[in-house]
Design an enzyme around this catalytic site. Structure first.
Site, PDB file in Angstrom:
ATOM      1  N   MET A  47      47.855   2.399  40.977  1.00  0.00           N
ATOM      2  CA  MET A  47      48.239   3.746  40.962  1.00  0.00           C
ATOM      3  C   MET A  47      49.750   3.648  40.717  1.00  0.00           C
ATOM      4  O   MET A  47      50.267   4.524  39.745  1.00  0.00           O
ATOM      5  CB  MET A  47      47.926   4.643  42.178  1.00  0.00           C
ATOM      6  CG  MET A  47      46.780   5.087  42.274  1.00  0.00           C
ATOM      7  SD  MET A  47      46.205   6.163  40.871  1.00  0.00           S
ATOM      8  CE  MET A  47      47.698   7.490  40.885  1.00  0.00           C
ATOM      9  N   LYS A 100      38.186  -1.077  46.682  1.00  0.00           N
ATOM     10  CA  LYS A 100      38.624   0.015  47.534  1.00  0.00           C
ATOM     11  C   LYS A 100      38.275  -0.365  49.061  1.00  0.00           C
ATOM     12  O   LYS A 100      37.263  -0.842  49.218  1.00  0.00           O
ATOM     13  CB  LYS A 100      37.942   1.139  46.929  1.00  0.00           C
ATOM     14  CG  LYS A 100      38.284   2.487  47.966  1.00  0.00           C
ATOM     15  CD  LYS A 100      37.824   3.835  47.299  1.00  0.00           C
ATOM     16  CE  LYS A 100      38.607   5.039  48.128  1.00  0.00           C
ATOM     17  NZ  LYS A 100      39.900   5.112  48.324  1.00  0.00           N
ATOM     18  N   THR A 114      38.564  11.247  49.541  1.00  0.00           N
ATOM     19  CA  THR A 114      38.222  12.633  48.928  1.00  0.00           C
ATOM     20  C   THR A 114      36.915  13.109  49.414  1.00  0.00           C
ATOM     21  O   THR A 114      36.524  14.339  49.764  1.00  0.00           O
ATOM     22  CB  THR A 114      37.863  12.467  47.415  1.00  0.00           C
ATOM     23  OG1 THR A 114      39.329  11.990  46.765  1.00  0.00           O
ATOM     24  CG2 THR A 114      37.645  13.541  46.466  1.00  0.00           C
ATOM     25  N   HIS A 150      33.176   4.296  44.052  1.00  0.00           N
ATOM     26  CA  HIS A 150      34.379   3.622  43.772  1.00  0.00           C
ATOM     27  C   HIS A 150      34.353   2.396  43.447  1.00  0.00           C
ATOM     28  O   HIS A 150      33.294   1.449  43.545  1.00  0.00           O
ATOM     29  CB  HIS A 150      35.364   3.621  44.913  1.00  0.00           C
ATOM     30  CG  HIS A 150      35.897   4.989  45.053  1.00  0.00           C
ATOM     31  ND1 HIS A 150      35.396   6.276  45.621  1.00  0.00           N
ATOM     32  CD2 HIS A 150      37.063   5.780  44.465  1.00  0.00           C
ATOM     33  CE1 HIS A 150      36.044   7.191  45.711  1.00  0.00           C
ATOM     34  NE2 HIS A 150      37.079   7.149  44.909  1.00  0.00           N
ATOM     35  N   ARG A 171      55.191  -6.647  47.312  1.00  0.00           N
ATOM     36  CA  ARG A 171      55.194  -8.043  47.363  1.00  0.00           C
ATOM     37  C   ARG A 171      56.939  -8.392  47.282  1.00  0.00           C
ATOM     38  O   ARG A 171      57.620  -7.611  47.088  1.00  0.00           O
ATOM     39  CB  ARG A 171      54.698  -8.651  46.025  1.00  0.00           C
ATOM     40  CG  ARG A 171      55.138  -7.814  44.909  1.00  0.00           C
ATOM     41  CD  ARG A 171      54.425  -8.456  43.506  1.00  0.00           C
ATOM     42  NE  ARG A 171      55.040  -7.678  42.487  1.00  0.00           N
ATOM     43  CZ  ARG A 171      56.068  -7.679  41.972  1.00  0.00           C
ATOM     44  NH1 ARG A 171      56.943  -8.410  42.370  1.00  0.00           N
ATOM     45  NH2 ARG A 171      56.673  -7.049  40.680  1.00  0.00           N
TER      46      ARG A 171
END
Ligand code: NAD
Length: 236
Positions: A12, A148, A155, A144, A35
């Site tokens: 994302m 994940k 959701t 998904h 990181r």
């Protein structure tokens, strides 16, 4: 609007950076990753690690798409800097959600389990169906990608809460992890001799990134409070 992207090296985060730099309303002033950062490293903007938060330049809003382990640091930091906080991180604990509510006394806060316009509309449809179909069984299935970590998805839980608020009943959940599926949610209402399925299928992660960037823009100039994505986007 000066924006910090938190969780910038993730799936994302990369989408937010790519789309954010194209948005004339925004200036991405920093990208924060979990990181180690090489000296002088840049993506589209200066890059910082989570341990370097104190070195961040001034900003108006942070957009967080990270993991629950990384969440507290950025919420706390936004509170200290009096900056708005937008988050899409899922799998948060009750304590973390409570911390967001407390922060909303001091800064604008917007958390959403899903930043897509389609899911905001799906949620509205689910509420209306639950009200009209009293006594019907409800099952929520989410699919998904295999990376994940949380299940059921944030959701699915939000859709389930909408059902629960209307009917008082907790729906059944089914979670499937498959390949690189971005996000597929189906709410099935089953009655005697018939059923209805309401489904949203996200084909691309950019829909969430666009929604989060839009939400960040709409928080500009807002007072400290907890904001809902659907209120900001659909004007409900
Ligand atoms: P990802 O694993 O690809 O990226 C996670 C990012 O968080 C990386 O930058 C990583 O370095 C950072 N991070 C992880 N652990 C950390 C730690 N302990 N300290 C500091 N930084 C750390 O994940 P993703 O697919 O980009 O998803 C991020 C989050 O957003 C997840 O919770 C996911 O469920 C959620 N998500 C929400 C929506 C929405 O619309 N609300 C949409 C998609 C994903």
């Amino acid at each position: 609007m000066r924006v910090v992207i938190y969780g910038a090296s993730g799936r994302m985060g990369k989408a937010l950076l790519r789309l954010g730099v194209l948005d004339a309303r925004l200036q991405i002033v920093a990208a924060v990753t979990g990181r180690v950062v090489a000296p002088g490293e840049e993506i589209f903007c200066p890059v910082y690690s989570v341990s370097q938060l104190e070195q961040l330049p001034s900003f108006d809003v942070a957009i967080d798409f990270s993991q629950p382990e990384a969440f507290n640091a950025i919420l706390h930091f936004c509170r200290n800097r009096k900056a708005a906080f937008v988050s899409g991180t899922t799998g948060l604990s009750e304590l973390q959600k409570q911390a967001m509510s407390e922060a909303a006394n001091e800064i604008p806060v917007l958390w959403a389990s899903n930043f897509s316009l389609g899911v905001a509309v799906l949620n509205d449809l689910v509420r209306r169906a639950a009200k009209a179909l009293e006594g019907w069984d409800v099952e929520i299935t989410e699919i998904h990608h295999v990376h994940k970590k949380d299940a059921p998805s944030g959701t699915a839980l939000s859709l389930g809460q909408s059902v629960e608020l209307v009917t008082g009943n907790v729906p059944e959940y089914q979670s499937i992890r498959e390949g690189e599926v971005v996000g597929d949610h189906t709410v099935k209402f089953s009655g005697p001799g018939e059923f209805i399925e309401l489904r949203h299928n996200a084909l691309d992660r950019d829909i969430f990134a666009r929604g989060a960037l839009e939400a960040a823009c709409r928080l500009q100039g807002k007072t400290a409070a907890k904001y809902q994505f659907s209120d900001l986007i659909l004007g409900a």
